[in-house]
Design a protein around this motif. Structure first.
Motif, PDB file in Angstrom:
ATOM      1  N   ALA A 286       0.817  -1.217   0.000  1.00 21.57           N
ATOM      2  CA  ALA A 286       0.000   0.000   0.000  1.00 21.57           C
ATOM      3  C   ALA A 286       0.845   1.259   0.000  1.00 21.57           C
ATOM      4  O   ALA A 286       0.339   2.345  -0.313  1.00 21.57           O
ATOM      5  N   SER A 287       2.142   1.126   0.322  1.00 18.74           N
ATOM      6  CA  SER A 287       3.030   2.288   0.306  1.00 18.74           C
ATOM      7  C   SER A 287       3.553   2.600  -1.088  1.00 18.74           C
ATOM      8  O   SER A 287       4.172   3.651  -1.297  1.00 18.74           O
ATOM      9  N   LEU A 288       3.303   1.728  -2.054  1.00 13.51           N
ATOM     10  CA  LEU A 288       3.873   1.901  -3.389  1.00 13.51           C
ATOM     11  C   LEU A 288       3.068   2.808  -4.319  1.00 13.51           C
ATOM     12  O   LEU A 288       3.655   3.507  -5.145  1.00 13.51           O
ATOM     13  N   PRO A 289       1.733   2.834  -4.247  1.00 16.12           N
ATOM     14  CA  PRO A 289       0.988   3.712  -5.164  1.00 16.12           C
ATOM     15  C   PRO A 289       1.213   5.193  -4.873  1.00 16.12           C
ATOM     16  O   PRO A 289       1.541   5.590  -3.761  1.00 16.12           O
ATOM     17  N   ASP A 290       0.974   6.014  -5.899  1.00 19.69           N
ATOM     18  CA  ASP A 290       0.944   7.470  -5.710  1.00 19.69           C
ATOM     19  C   ASP A 290      -0.284   7.859  -4.888  1.00 19.69           C
ATOM     20  O   ASP A 290      -0.263   8.832  -4.149  1.00 19.69           O
ATOM     21  N   LEU A 291      -1.351   7.070  -5.055  1.00 22.14           N
ATOM     22  CA  LEU A 291      -2.608   7.368  -4.380  1.00 22.14           C
ATOM     23  C   LEU A 291      -3.364   6.072  -4.148  1.00 22.14           C
ATOM     24  O   LEU A 291      -3.433   5.215  -5.030  1.00 22.14           O
ATOM     25  N   ASN A 292      -3.924   5.924  -2.937  1.00 25.84           N
ATOM     26  CA  ASN A 292      -4.825   4.816  -2.641  1.00 25.84           C
ATOM     27  C   ASN A 292      -6.253   5.346  -2.583  1.00 25.84           C
ATOM     28  O   ASN A 292      -6.503   6.429  -2.034  1.00 25.84           O
ATOM     29  N   VAL A 293      -7.179   4.589  -3.153  1.00 25.61           N
ATOM     30  CA  VAL A 293      -8.575   5.009  -3.209  1.00 25.61           C
ATOM     31  C   VAL A 293      -9.457   3.887  -2.677  1.00 25.61           C
ATOM     32  O   VAL A 293      -9.009   2.757  -2.473  1.00 25.61           O
ATOM     33  N   LYS A 294     -10.727   4.204  -2.466  1.00 25.02           N
ATOM     34  CA  LYS A 294     -11.689   3.173  -2.079  1.00 25.02           C
ATOM     35  C   LYS A 294     -12.919   3.275  -2.957  1.00 25.02           C
ATOM     36  O   LYS A 294     -13.263   4.346  -3.470  1.00 25.02           O
ATOM     37  N   ILE A 295     -13.574   2.149  -3.144  1.00 21.98           N
ATOM     38  CA  ILE A 295     -14.838   2.089  -3.873  1.00 21.98           C
ATOM     39  C   ILE A 295     -15.951   2.108  -2.828  1.00 21.98           C
ATOM     40  O   ILE A 295     -16.016   1.214  -1.986  1.00 21.98           O
ATOM     41  N   PRO A 296     -16.813   3.114  -2.824  1.00 20.50           N
ATOM     42  CA  PRO A 296     -17.821   3.230  -1.770  1.00 20.50           C
ATOM     43  C   PRO A 296     -18.772   2.035  -1.734  1.00 20.50           C
ATOM     44  O   PRO A 296     -19.201   1.528  -2.776  1.00 20.50           O
ATOM     45  N   MET A 297     -19.086   1.572  -0.521  1.00 15.25           N
ATOM     46  CA  MET A 297     -20.085   0.532  -0.312  1.00 15.25           C
ATOM     47  C   MET A 297     -21.377   1.220   0.138  1.00 15.25           C
ATOM     48  O   MET A 297     -21.422   1.840   1.207  1.00 15.25           O
ATOM     49  N   ARG A 298     -22.415   1.118  -0.659  1.00 15.09           N
ATOM     50  CA  ARG A 298     -23.648   1.841  -0.359  1.00 15.09           C
ATOM     51  C   ARG A 298     -24.743   0.947   0.227  1.00 15.09           C
ATOM     52  O   ARG A 298     -25.783   1.431   0.659  1.00 15.09           O
ATOM     53  N   GLY A 299     -24.503  -0.352   0.229  1.00 12.22           N
ATOM     54  CA  GLY A 299     -25.475  -1.277   0.810  1.00 12.22           C
ATOM     55  C   GLY A 299     -24.929  -1.931   2.061  1.00 12.22           C
ATOM     56  O   GLY A 299     -24.053  -1.368   2.734  1.00 12.22           O
ATOM     57  N   ARG A 300     -25.431  -3.091   2.379  1.00 10.56           N
ATOM     58  CA  ARG A 300     -25.001  -3.780   3.592  1.00 10.56           C
ATOM     59  C   ARG A 300     -23.668  -4.488   3.414  1.00 10.56           C
ATOM     60  O   ARG A 300     -22.931  -4.672   4.379  1.00 10.56           O
TER      61      ARG A 300
END
Length: 262
Positions: free
Chosen positions: A229-243
């Protein structure tokens, strides 16, 4: 005339059946692709079968004739077998009428030219062959330049993974490397390197993907390790909108690929 084989003890039949085992795939450098469509795609992309096995249902198909010619031109073996042999070789009750055995192919990291595609995919310790095969298929559909396997990954040339690629195993270049090799090579990447992380604050949809983008995905259970996780320029997340609190790895990778290429 092609040689006809009716015995399960035939050495060629036994060798093809053995390709279900990773040990035999590693020792021979070969893999099995099932179905006339997939075998034909391999031939059209310049991959000549080492062994071509077909049943009576496919004997007169025009596409089979092209595959036979390519196999013979490459010095391969062509055999006609019974439906029972095809079922034993594929380990399926309703087997495909054609099976091809091809050489495996991996491209060294040093030979990758990032400028040839807008997006590339790196997978760290992916465990499920169905996920891996589906990701290769998605990478093909989106026009990615290749898939890089980092660390101890499942075998992309397993029968399960090859089936899941739906023929894209022949179209998408594969590379493999250690974590240390990837970390060193990534330093020269000319575009964005983007990872996914549950603790990330940036949404995948709002991230900047400077092309060529390199998408780094972790494995099914742990995601990216702290080191990766230290290697990317940026870490992102995909939002979870349900359960549900997570996505299947191949689904998440597909979302990231298309976010980076649109």
């Amino acid at each position: 005339m092609n040689r006809a084989v009716t015995s399960l003890s035939n050495p060629t039949v036994k060798a093809v059946r053995a390709l279900h085992l990773r040990k035999d795939r590693d020792e021979t450098g070969l893999f099995m692709a099932e179905g006339l469509k997939h075998v034909t795609e391999g031939v059209e992309l310049g991959h000549a079968p080492r062994i071509l096995m077909y049943g009576p249902d496919a004997a007169n198909h025009p596409l089979l004739k092209r595959a036979v010619q390519a196999t013979r031109a490459g010095g391969g073996e062509v055999i006609e077998v019974t439906a029972d042999i095809l079922a034993k070789v594929s380990k399926r009750d309703n087997p495909q009428a054609v099976v091809g055995v091809f050489p495996q192919a991996y491209r060294p990291l040093a030979e990758i030219d990032p400028s040839t595609a807008p997006c590339w995919v790196a997978l760290h310790r992916v465990r499920d062959p169905g996920n891996l095969g589906t990701i290769v298929r998605t990478a093909d559909a989106a026009g990615c330049g290749g898939v890089i396997l980092v660390g101890e990954c499942c075998d992309p040339y397993s029968v399960e993974a090859v089936r899941a690629t739906m023929g894209s195993i022949f179209a998408v270049p594969l590379s493999r490397c250690s974590e240390a090799e990837f970390a060193a090579w990534r330093q020269g990447w000319p575009g964005s390197v983007v990872g996914t992380l549950l603790s990330a604050t940036h949404s995948h949809a709002a991230a900047e993907y400077r092309k060529p983008a390199l998408i780094l995905m972790g494995n099914e259970q742990q995601g990216l390790t702290p080191e990766m996780a230290s290697l990317p320029d940026l870490n992102v997340k995909i939002p979870m909108r349900g359960r549900a609190d997570s996505l299947n790895l191949s689904v998440a990778t597909g979302i990231m690929i298309y976010a980076a290429t649109t």
